[in-house]
Design an enzyme around this catalytic site. Sequence first.
Site, PDB file in Angstrom:
ATOM      1  N   SER A   1       0.829  -1.198   0.000  1.00 25.95           N
ATOM      2  CA  SER A   1       0.000   0.000   0.000  1.00 25.95           C
ATOM      3  C   SER A   1       0.872   1.260   0.000  1.00 25.95           C
ATOM      4  O   SER A   1       1.770   1.396   0.819  1.00 25.95           O
ATOM      5  CB  SER A   1      -0.896  -0.010   1.241  1.00 25.95           C
ATOM      6  OG  SER A   1      -1.667   1.141   1.250  1.00 25.95           O
ATOM      7  N   GLY A   2       0.611   2.153  -0.944  1.00 25.21           N
ATOM      8  CA  GLY A   2       1.368   3.401  -1.028  1.00 25.21           C
ATOM      9  C   GLY A   2       2.592   3.303  -1.926  1.00 25.21           C
ATOM     10  O   GLY A   2       3.346   4.269  -2.058  1.00 25.21           O
TER      11      GLY A   2
ATOM     12  N   THR B   1      -1.516   2.401  -8.216  1.00 23.09           N
ATOM     13  CA  THR B   1      -2.611   3.087  -8.900  1.00 23.09           C
ATOM     14  C   THR B   1      -2.063   4.211  -9.785  1.00 23.09           C
ATOM     15  O   THR B   1      -2.531   4.404 -10.912  1.00 23.09           O
ATOM     16  CB  THR B   1      -3.616   3.631  -7.860  1.00 23.09           C
ATOM     17  OG1 THR B   1      -4.057   2.514  -7.085  1.00 23.09           O
ATOM     18  CG2 THR B   1      -4.796   4.290  -8.511  1.00 23.09           C
TER      19      THR B   1
ATOM     20  N   ASN C   1      -1.558   5.390   3.157  1.00 24.93           N
ATOM     21  CA  ASN C   1      -1.703   6.064   1.866  1.00 24.93           C
ATOM     22  C   ASN C   1      -2.926   6.976   1.908  1.00 24.93           C
ATOM     23  O   ASN C   1      -4.013   6.531   2.274  1.00 24.93           O
ATOM     24  CB  ASN C   1      -1.867   4.982   0.773  1.00 24.93           C
ATOM     25  CG  ASN C   1      -1.974   5.557  -0.621  1.00 24.93           C
ATOM     26  OD1 ASN C   1      -1.963   6.780  -0.796  1.00 24.93           O
ATOM     27  ND2 ASN C   1      -2.098   4.689  -1.603  1.00 24.93           N
TER      28      ASN C   1
ATOM     29  N   SER D   1      -5.697   5.455  -0.695  1.00 24.18           N
ATOM     30  CA  SER D   1      -5.515   4.000  -0.776  1.00 24.18           C
ATOM     31  C   SER D   1      -6.709   3.325  -1.462  1.00 24.18           C
ATOM     32  O   SER D   1      -7.863   3.567  -1.097  1.00 24.18           O
ATOM     33  CB  SER D   1      -5.354   3.458   0.644  1.00 24.18           C
ATOM     34  OG  SER D   1      -5.070   2.094   0.594  1.00 24.18           O
ATOM     35  N   SER D   2      -6.417   2.480  -2.435  1.00 23.05           N
ATOM     36  CA  SER D   2      -7.494   1.739  -3.110  1.00 23.05           C
ATOM     37  C   SER D   2      -7.961   0.651  -2.160  1.00 23.05           C
ATOM     38  O   SER D   2      -7.161  -0.168  -1.721  1.00 23.05           O
ATOM     39  CB  SER D   2      -6.980   1.052  -4.377  1.00 23.05           C
ATOM     40  OG  SER D   2      -6.115   1.888  -5.084  1.00 23.05           O
TER      41      SER D   2
ATOM     42  N   GLY E   1      -1.541  -4.992  -2.365  1.00 22.56           N
ATOM     43  CA  GLY E   1      -0.306  -5.719  -2.072  1.00 22.56           C
ATOM     44  C   GLY E   1      -0.417  -6.425  -0.729  1.00 22.56           C
ATOM     45  O   GLY E   1      -1.383  -6.249   0.019  1.00 22.56           O
TER      46      GLY E   1
ATOM     47  N   GLU F   1      -0.296  -7.368   2.968  1.00 22.85           N
ATOM     48  CA  GLU F   1      -0.539  -6.481   4.115  1.00 22.85           C
ATOM     49  C   GLU F   1      -0.224  -7.162   5.432  1.00 22.85           C
ATOM     50  O   GLU F   1      -0.701  -8.263   5.692  1.00 22.85           O
ATOM     51  CB  GLU F   1      -2.025  -6.048   4.151  1.00 22.85           C
ATOM     52  CG  GLU F   1      -2.348  -4.955   3.171  1.00 22.85           C
ATOM     53  CD  GLU F   1      -3.768  -4.397   3.320  1.00 22.85           C
ATOM     54  OE1 GLU F   1      -4.544  -4.877   4.163  1.00 22.85           O
ATOM     55  OE2 GLU F   1      -4.078  -3.468   2.560  1.00 22.85           O
TER      56      GLU F   1
HETATM   57  P1  ATP Z   1      -2.784   1.246  -2.302  1.00 28.16           P
HETATM   58  O1  ATP Z   1      -2.455  -0.212  -2.297  1.00 28.16           O
HETATM   59  O2  ATP Z   1      -2.962   1.787  -0.916  1.00 28.16           O
HETATM   60  O3  ATP Z   1      -3.900   1.610  -3.204  1.00 28.16           O
HETATM   61  P2  ATP Z   1      -0.923   2.271  -4.274  1.00 28.16           P
HETATM   62  O4  ATP Z   1       0.221   1.361  -4.489  1.00 28.16           O
HETATM   63  O5  ATP Z   1      -2.005   2.248  -5.274  1.00 28.16           O
HETATM   64  O6  ATP Z   1      -1.462   2.027  -2.793  1.00 28.16           O
HETATM   65  P3  ATP Z   1      -0.711   5.025  -5.026  1.00 28.16           P
HETATM   66  O7  ATP Z   1      -2.030   5.506  -4.581  1.00 28.16           O
HETATM   67  O8  ATP Z   1      -0.516   4.766  -6.458  1.00 28.16           O
HETATM   68  O9  ATP Z   1      -0.327   3.752  -4.144  1.00 28.16           O
HETATM   69  O10 ATP Z   1       0.425   6.043  -4.565  1.00 28.16           O
HETATM   70  C1  ATP Z   1       0.410   6.677  -3.299  1.00 28.16           C
HETATM   71  C2  ATP Z   1       0.831   8.120  -3.437  1.00 28.16           C
HETATM   72  O11 ATP Z   1       2.212   8.180  -3.768  1.00 28.16           O
HETATM   73  C3  ATP Z   1       0.130   8.889  -4.536  1.00 28.16           C
HETATM   74  O12 ATP Z   1      -1.058   9.462  -4.082  1.00 28.16           O
HETATM   75  C4  ATP Z   1       1.155   9.944  -4.899  1.00 28.16           C
HETATM   76  O13 ATP Z   1       1.112  11.004  -3.987  1.00 28.16           O
HETATM   77  C5  ATP Z   1       2.475   9.225  -4.677  1.00 28.16           C
HETATM   78  N1  ATP Z   1       3.007   8.648  -5.936  1.00 28.16           N
HETATM   79  C6  ATP Z   1       2.928   7.376  -6.349  1.00 28.16           C
HETATM   80  N2  ATP Z   1       3.539   7.206  -7.547  1.00 28.16           N
HETATM   81  C7  ATP Z   1       4.014   8.409  -7.894  1.00 28.16           C
HETATM   82  C8  ATP Z   1       4.747   8.918  -9.025  1.00 28.16           C
HETATM   83  N3  ATP Z   1       5.124   8.140 -10.025  1.00 28.16           N
HETATM   84  N4  ATP Z   1       5.084  10.235  -9.028  1.00 28.16           N
HETATM   85  C9  ATP Z   1       4.738  11.041  -8.004  1.00 28.16           C
HETATM   86  N5  ATP Z   1       4.053  10.627  -6.921  1.00 28.16           N
HETATM   87  C10 ATP Z   1       3.687   9.338  -6.847  1.00 28.16           C
HETATM   88 MG    MG Z   2      -4.006   2.004  -5.159  1.00 28.14          MG
END
Ligand code: ATP
Ligand code: MG
Length: 734
Positions: A148-149, A153, A198, A201-202, A426, A428
């Site tokens: 997560s984070g 996404t 996050n 977070s999705s 991912g 957890e």
């Molecule tokens: P989850 O499993 O909780 O959904 P995730 O892996 O989908 O987590 P994201 O929501 O994609 O995580 O990313 C978390 C945060 O990190 C985003 O809101 C953004 O602020 C930052 N982030 C992620 N990737 C990038 C990137 N390539 N460039 C800039 N910031 C990023």
């Molecule tokens: Mg996500």
Amino acid sequence: MMMELRIQLIPTGEIILPPGKNGENYCHNCKVVASDGVRAMMESALTARDRVGVQDFVLLENYTSEAAFIENLRKRFKENLIYTYIGSVLVSVNPYRDLEIYTKNHMERYRGVNFYEVSPHIYAVADNSYRSLRTERKDQCILISGESGAGKTEASKKILQYYAVTCPASEQVQTVKDRLLQSNPVLEAFGNAKTLRNDNSSRFGKYMDIQFDFKGAPVGGHIINYLLEKSRVVHQNHGERNFHIFYQLIEGGEEDLLRRLGLERNPQQYQYLVKGNCPKVSSINDRSDWKVVRKALSVIGFNEDEVEELLNIIASVLHLGNVQYGGEEGNACITSDTQIKYLARLLGVNGAVLTEALTHKKIIAKGEELMSPLNLEQASSARDALSKAVYGRTFTWLVNKINASLAYKDDSFKNYSVIGLLDIYGFEVFQHNSFEQFCINYCNEKLQQLFIELTLKSEQEEYEAEGITWEPVQYFNNKIICDLVEEKFKGIISILDEECLRPGDASDLTFLEKLEDTVGGHAHFVTHKLADAKTRKVMSREEFRLLHYAGEVNYNVNGFLDKNNDLLFRNLKEVMCMSENKILTQCFDREELSDKKRPDTAATQFKASLAKLMEILMSKEPSYVRCIKPNDSKQAVRFDEVLIRHQVKYLGLMENLRVRRAGFAYRRRYEVFLQRYKSLCPDTWPNWQGKLSDGVSTLVKHLGYKPEEYKLGRSKIFIRFPKTLFATEDALET
Ligand code: ATP
Ligand code: MG
């Protein structure tokens, strides 16, 4: 010995040094005779390489060392180079700040260009899949994983944007592109939330197909959602929030809209929003997000009535949360009818019937229907079950609605190809892990299985089948853990289902006992009773521990039966079936009431949906994006080595690298290879008459392939480095 050294300076300031025989960089070992100018350039190139590391881990000299791996990541991260390859797998480290690497110019730079010619990027993965789809006509999928984070996404959105900008378009295609893009803010509003890990977070898993027609234009899409974390609707941990949409509506909704919905502009007024004590998040602007979501809903094709019905439901959930119970002699009654009035109007149901359903349970005794009063605790949980069911089903409705809007209008012959994007939770591990983590981690075990099947195992089996000599790489096959969870009759899910169906004294604790009896001897299963003294100290009597491929997790059985049953009292279902809200009439089908068969439990449904997902993914050519979170505090720049080492381990990156180094990047069946490249050699053009393997051998010798660059198997040619094949491709174009 003289060797050719090609240095390519590319726009990001990175230097591509071609790999040597075993992937290492040969300029370290040879004396280069060059003019002062060239030497200066090379020296600066090498210093730069020391500074920025290698762009493909395959080039690491000490490729079995985890420390060297992490050091390379660190060097690159420090230079804002967040992407690195392991062959064709992209490793991405979340920069936690906006980097200027996603502009239209960047997209153009990656368009139609081979991997090795440009620095690693998410666009290169997107483009590579797209080109494979176009040239080989094989469906593709891009699997994005990480905790997560870590940036899954964001990565999937970048890929979608890349296709939206670079693929051919017509007016009709533009509509599809817009809808594909706009599906994200809508699904995120309803399915994402601020968690401790996050801010966005999705809380559901997502698999999205993008469909391309024969011209390579995106013409449609389809989304499958997995296991929304419904419990968040009624409860949030400290520092976390409910789904974004609630706050967006309250903060951004127009005055008359809120008046109509009976809502106040203060999230702290709502029981379902106060638990986490976190109404505002500095990185989130609920008010402007509201506008984005409203616009997105209309782009996707929601009409005003549908939006109204949808918001009625969202407001109703908040009102439901504020239904308070009191009552004498233990029988629950509703203390104020304010909420019921709103609920009756917004949901289009009879208030008195709803009140009765929220305080009584219908039982059938001796063929007669009786209303049995609920006590306070039962009534609260019935109310919460209704909120979760309403929200969960509305979310599924929303996905279906988006799918209808994305559906390829001309799919009578299914004449399209597909790139699937998987953005799923991912692994957890929390302080307290429950049913949700159990499902999520089971999902990750399945994805690891798929990775093993598609990459590690199949790779090694193929070498064997083709008679290619190679050094086998040891890896842990986690099938044993998947079986422990999902095996028929004796897996954990089966045992859980059995307890859910068993009348009488079944409880979370009897489930735990049954587990001990049935799988107690399994090498990857431990409970307090079965543990050694050391483990016992860190486990409670209500927990079982699974030794996952990625690490150990203790699951508290509290709530497992309820969450797996996911039951809604019959009379609450009946009320929902009578609703005049058009969305709810689709969500609560009257047929459900006459259905004698018990619906599948949550875990069994999830297991079935994962099995289907595996099938979908197995039928496609996979690409991998492995996302890494650099620290736990959402900070730019900070590189927390312990955290990163853990992720490198459970993402299986070291194993991945070893397999890659030992193996061959490309393989082609002889007939395919000959057919494609025969024009490059006079002896094979226009047709090779002899044995196919001889034809390929003649062809590659003519092309100047060095013996270490390829091997000939029984039916295929194996090519060690991508650059060899790319050079041949280039020759074809010239
Ligand atoms: P989850 O499993 O909780 O959904 P995730 O892996 O989908 O987590 P994201 O929501 O994609 O995580 O990313 C978390 C945060 O990190 C985003 O809101 C953004 O602020 C930052 N982030 C992620 N990737 C990038 C990137 N390539 N460039 C800039 N910031 C990023
Ligand atoms: Mg996500």
